[in-house]
Each structure stands twice: as structure tokens, then as C-alpha cells.
Design a protein around this motif. Sequence first.
Motif, PDB file in Angstrom:
ATOM      1  N   PRO A 287       0.809  -1.227   0.000  1.00 16.52           N
ATOM      2  CA  PRO A 287       0.000   0.000   0.000  1.00 16.52           C
ATOM      3  C   PRO A 287       0.838   1.271   0.000  1.00 16.52           C
ATOM      4  O   PRO A 287       0.509   2.252  -0.687  1.00 16.52           O
ATOM      5  CB  PRO A 287      -0.831  -0.136   1.282  1.00 16.52           C
ATOM      6  CG  PRO A 287      -0.936  -1.608   1.503  1.00 16.52           C
ATOM      7  CD  PRO A 287       0.361  -2.178   1.036  1.00 16.52           C
ATOM      8  N   GLU A 288       1.950   1.282   0.757  1.00 19.52           N
ATOM      9  CA  GLU A 288       2.767   2.493   0.835  1.00 19.52           C
ATOM     10  C   GLU A 288       3.466   2.820  -0.482  1.00 19.52           C
ATOM     11  O   GLU A 288       3.893   3.959  -0.698  1.00 19.52           O
ATOM     12  CB  GLU A 288       3.806   2.376   1.954  1.00 19.52           C
ATOM     13  CG  GLU A 288       4.706   1.153   1.869  1.00 19.52           C
ATOM     14  CD  GLU A 288       4.165  -0.042   2.603  1.00 19.52           C
ATOM     15  OE1 GLU A 288       4.965  -0.942   2.930  1.00 19.52           O
ATOM     16  OE2 GLU A 288       2.936  -0.091   2.847  1.00 19.52           O
ATOM     17  N   ASP A 289       3.586   1.811  -1.369  1.00 14.82           N
ATOM     18  CA  ASP A 289       4.172   2.084  -2.675  1.00 14.82           C
ATOM     19  C   ASP A 289       3.288   3.011  -3.497  1.00 14.82           C
ATOM     20  O   ASP A 289       3.768   3.679  -4.418  1.00 14.82           O
ATOM     21  CB  ASP A 289       4.395   0.786  -3.449  1.00 14.82           C
ATOM     22  CG  ASP A 289       5.430  -0.117  -2.801  1.00 14.82           C
ATOM     23  OD1 ASP A 289       6.367   0.424  -2.191  1.00 14.82           O
ATOM     24  OD2 ASP A 289       5.296  -1.350  -2.900  1.00 14.82           O
ATOM     25  N   LEU A 290       1.999   3.053  -3.182  1.00 15.70           N
ATOM     26  CA  LEU A 290       1.084   3.937  -3.884  1.00 15.70           C
ATOM     27  C   LEU A 290       0.819   5.217  -3.106  1.00 15.70           C
ATOM     28  O   LEU A 290       0.898   6.322  -3.643  1.00 15.70           O
ATOM     29  CB  LEU A 290      -0.258   3.216  -4.125  1.00 15.70           C
ATOM     30  CG  LEU A 290      -0.246   2.023  -5.075  1.00 15.70           C
ATOM     31  CD1 LEU A 290      -1.615   1.366  -5.092  1.00 15.70           C
ATOM     32  CD2 LEU A 290       0.131   2.474  -6.472  1.00 15.70           C
ATOM     33  N   ILE A 291       0.497   5.031  -1.843  1.00 11.75           N
ATOM     34  CA  ILE A 291       0.131   6.192  -1.020  1.00 11.75           C
ATOM     35  C   ILE A 291       1.330   7.088  -0.763  1.00 11.75           C
ATOM     36  O   ILE A 291       1.223   8.315  -0.687  1.00 11.75           O
ATOM     37  CB  ILE A 291      -0.475   5.712   0.318  1.00 11.75           C
ATOM     38  CG1 ILE A 291      -1.719   4.869   0.041  1.00 11.75           C
ATOM     39  CG2 ILE A 291      -0.824   6.888   1.205  1.00 11.75           C
ATOM     40  CD1 ILE A 291      -2.279   4.184   1.275  1.00 11.75           C
ATOM     41  N   GLY A 292       2.518   6.468  -0.690  1.00 10.24           N
ATOM     42  CA  GLY A 292       3.719   7.236  -0.411  1.00 10.24           C
ATOM     43  C   GLY A 292       4.004   7.309   1.082  1.00 10.24           C
ATOM     44  O   GLY A 292       3.353   6.657   1.899  1.00 10.24           O
ATOM     45  N   VAL A 293       4.981   8.106   1.433  1.00 10.20           N
ATOM     46  CA  VAL A 293       5.378   8.269   2.837  1.00 10.20           C
ATOM     47  C   VAL A 293       4.952   9.646   3.335  1.00 10.20           C
ATOM     48  O   VAL A 293       4.896  10.617   2.571  1.00 10.20           O
ATOM     49  CB  VAL A 293       6.900   8.092   2.993  1.00 10.20           C
ATOM     50  CG1 VAL A 293       7.302   6.678   2.650  1.00 10.20           C
ATOM     51  CG2 VAL A 293       7.651   9.092   2.113  1.00 10.20           C
ATOM     52  N   PRO A 294       4.639   9.764   4.643  1.00 13.18           N
ATOM     53  CA  PRO A 294       4.181  11.060   5.160  1.00 13.18           C
ATOM     54  C   PRO A 294       5.354  12.024   5.402  1.00 13.18           C
ATOM     55  O   PRO A 294       6.460  11.611   5.749  1.00 13.18           O
ATOM     56  CB  PRO A 294       3.505  10.681   6.483  1.00 13.18           C
ATOM     57  CG  PRO A 294       4.205   9.428   6.913  1.00 13.18           C
ATOM     58  CD  PRO A 294       4.565   8.704   5.659  1.00 13.18           C
ATOM     59  N   GLN A 295       5.088  13.308   5.199  1.00 10.12           N
ATOM     60  CA  GLN A 295       6.034  14.366   5.509  1.00 10.12           C
ATOM     61  C   GLN A 295       5.312  15.453   6.312  1.00 10.12           C
ATOM     62  O   GLN A 295       4.111  15.666   6.139  1.00 10.12           O
ATOM     63  CB  GLN A 295       6.632  14.988   4.242  1.00 10.12           C
ATOM     64  CG  GLN A 295       7.635  14.102   3.528  1.00 10.12           C
ATOM     65  CD  GLN A 295       8.317  14.840   2.383  1.00 10.12           C
ATOM     66  OE1 GLN A 295       7.888  15.917   1.994  1.00 10.12           O
ATOM     67  NE2 GLN A 295       9.385  14.246   1.858  1.00 10.12           N
ATOM     68  N   ILE A 296       6.069  16.095   7.210  1.00 11.43           N
ATOM     69  CA  ILE A 296       5.500  17.196   7.988  1.00 11.43           C
ATOM     70  C   ILE A 296       5.766  18.493   7.242  1.00 11.43           C
ATOM     71  O   ILE A 296       6.906  18.887   7.011  1.00 11.43           O
ATOM     72  CB  ILE A 296       6.106  17.265   9.402  1.00 11.43           C
ATOM     73  CG1 ILE A 296       5.940  15.907  10.123  1.00 11.43           C
ATOM     74  CG2 ILE A 296       5.472  18.392  10.201  1.00 11.43           C
ATOM     75  CD1 ILE A 296       4.504  15.498  10.303  1.00 11.43           C
ATOM     76  N   ILE A 297       4.703  19.160   6.851  1.00  9.71           N
ATOM     77  CA  ILE A 297       4.805  20.433   6.131  1.00  9.71           C
ATOM     78  C   ILE A 297       3.923  21.446   6.836  1.00  9.71           C
ATOM     79  O   ILE A 297       2.702  21.271   6.913  1.00  9.71           O
ATOM     80  CB  ILE A 297       4.387  20.271   4.651  1.00  9.71           C
ATOM     81  CG1 ILE A 297       5.284  19.247   3.951  1.00  9.71           C
ATOM     82  CG2 ILE A 297       4.440  21.618   3.919  1.00  9.71           C
ATOM     83  CD1 ILE A 297       4.906  18.969   2.532  1.00  9.71           C
ATOM     84  N   ASP A 298       4.562  22.532   7.370  1.00 12.63           N
ATOM     85  CA  ASP A 298       3.835  23.580   8.099  1.00 12.63           C
ATOM     86  C   ASP A 298       3.007  23.011   9.239  1.00 12.63           C
ATOM     87  O   ASP A 298       1.861  23.409   9.477  1.00 12.63           O
ATOM     88  CB  ASP A 298       2.923  24.366   7.143  1.00 12.63           C
ATOM     89  CG  ASP A 298       3.715  25.097   6.070  1.00 12.63           C
ATOM     90  OD1 ASP A 298       4.863  25.495   6.359  1.00 12.63           O
ATOM     91  OD2 ASP A 298       3.186  25.262   4.955  1.00 12.63           O
ATOM     92  N   GLY A 299       3.601  22.047   9.922  1.00  7.89           N
ATOM     93  CA  GLY A 299       2.961  21.508  11.117  1.00  7.89           C
ATOM     94  C   GLY A 299       1.914  20.450  10.861  1.00  7.89           C
ATOM     95  O   GLY A 299       1.329  19.928  11.812  1.00  7.89           O
TER      96      GLY A 299
END
Length: 354
Positions: free
Chosen positions: A60-72
Amino acid sequence: MNPAITVTQKQLSEFLLNVAVVRPVFIWGAPGIGKSSLVEEFAAEVGIPCVSLLGSQLAPEDLIGVPQIIDGTSRFCPPRMIARDEPYCLFLDELNACSHEVQKAFYSLIHERRIGEYHLPEASIVIGAGNRAQDSAIVKPMSSPLLNRMVHVHLKVSHRDWLDWAKNHDIHPWVIEYIQTRPDHLWSQPPKHEEPFSTPRSWHMLSDTLHEYGERLTDHWLEVLAMGCLSPHHATQFKGFIKQIKSKYQLTAILKGEIGWPHLPEDRDVLYFLAQSFRAQLIKELPQERLAMTGSHKDLAHRAKGLLKDLAAISFEIAQMVVSEPEKGDALPSWLMVEIVRDLPRLVKKENGT
């Protein structure tokens, strides 16, 4: 999934040009019949790149991608190969081989052309493809929400379409000539056990190896290559066909009465191939109904009975094979069988076990 209606390779191209540009499409078909290459050719035809994802190798993560923190706050960043700025064709190969978790990850991508906050560029196309459970392939039941998000089409093998393609793609002349002679050998149902089986892809592989060997190809290596790519029966037939090409024996000459059947023990594989081709020729040329017969049909039927008699004198078993009732596939015209029963009763009685 058993199809009620199927399309050929050429028909699939037309279907994709009219349907895939407005709705996601899923292509069902047996292994090795060209699903992937047809999608790539379609993408090239409409002038957009084709990006392939292999469903059986995705998480699943290959599609959804990884999370990043942007502006909190967090946001998921889809992979670069999907997150593009220009329109493209997203090809989801072996989609029905992926896990149910991955199938769920495809819901929004297929239905809304969206992954998280990323939207596929306008005019992008989504196409999926997969094998069928009856083909001994690794597949999982497709969830009903995913199934309902696509237009489904079933691809079948067409020897005419494949031969048209083969003539423009450097397929070895022996392979083209063989499929012209035995179009029913282009594809075979995948076996339940582990052995090679014939498909357009496996014939293409055989063609590549024949080109590579070139003049260095011996009868031994021809047999090794054919057995490594094709169904055992088709491989044996192909070997006999090549031996027949190299020898003086040609079916057309035998039908015309210019030469007889090969009778030496070392030519038994050639005899078997010629007999198979003889049967296929009779099924192709003779009408199923006696009323449709012409003078040339009568001449061929008369010649066929004489050839069967000569063949039985060399190999009764091979002659029986010509007249036997197949478990599947086409049979000799019933009116011809009546004449054979009348004129060659011993041959048919032996075949029927009486």
C-alpha cells in the motif's frame, strides 16, 4: 471469470481508443497473449508515456507514499513515477494479483484519478490487466468496489492479428510459416502441472533463440529450444515441421500425387507432422455439408481416401489419428467419415475398437 464476449488484439486497440480515454479499463486474458504490449502500443499511439506498476509486487505504501511534515501538518507524498506533471497512461499490470490492502489503495486512484492530495494530470489514462483463475495463475478475488470502478474486456488470441504483427517485428520465418500452417498451435491452455505451454509470447521467445543460433542450429538444439518454449506436443510438431522443410517432403506435393508419404523409420516425426497437417487441411478445405461440395472438393475427398489407405500401410496408428474423433476442436466432415467407413472400414473399425 469466464467471458461471454471476447475481442481480438486489433479490436482491443479500437476499444481502448474509444473507452480508456474516458473510463478506466481492465483487460482480462490468459498469460502470454500480449496484454502488456498492447497497452504500451496504445499509449504510444495516443502520444503519451506508459508507466507500469506490477500489482503482485506492490505494498500500500508504494502507492500512497510516505508522510512528511509540512507547516505543522502531515501529508503523503506519492512516488515520483506516479506523481507526474504531464498526462500519461498508468498501467496496473497483474492488478488482480495484489493483496486486498493494495486493492483498497487503488480505489481513489482508479475512480477519482487521485492519490491523497495528488491528482493525475488531465487526459491521463488508467488501464489494468490480469490473468484468470482458470489459467493456473496467481490471482486473488477482485473486490466488488474495485471491480465496479472499471470497464471490463476479455482478450482472446487471434492468429491472423498475431501473424500481421509478426511479419513486421522480425519473427523468425520458420515460426511464421508454422503458425500459418497450424494456427491452432499459437496458444494452448496453461497446464495444471509445471511444463512449458504455447502462447504468442513463447513463440516470440523461440523466434529470438532461433535467430541467435542462426546457422549453428542443429537438430538437437532445435529440439531443446522447442521443448523449452512450447507445449510438448507442439514442440514435437514444430521439430517435424522444420525437418520436413529441410527434406523433400511437402504436403502439397503429396496431395498432388507427386510424391508419397515418408516411410523410413527415421522420418517418423515428419510423417506424424504431415499427417496432422493433412487432417487440418481436410477440415479447412472440405465443407461440413455435402450439398456445398464442388468439383475440387470431390477430387480432394477422393485423393484423401487414397492417401489414408497409403498412410495406413505405413503406420496404422497415425492413419487412425487422422480420422479419430477429437475430444475438443473440429472434426472431419460427417459425410467424409461416411465415405471412409464405406471404403476403408478396417481403418474406422480399428479406431472404434470393434
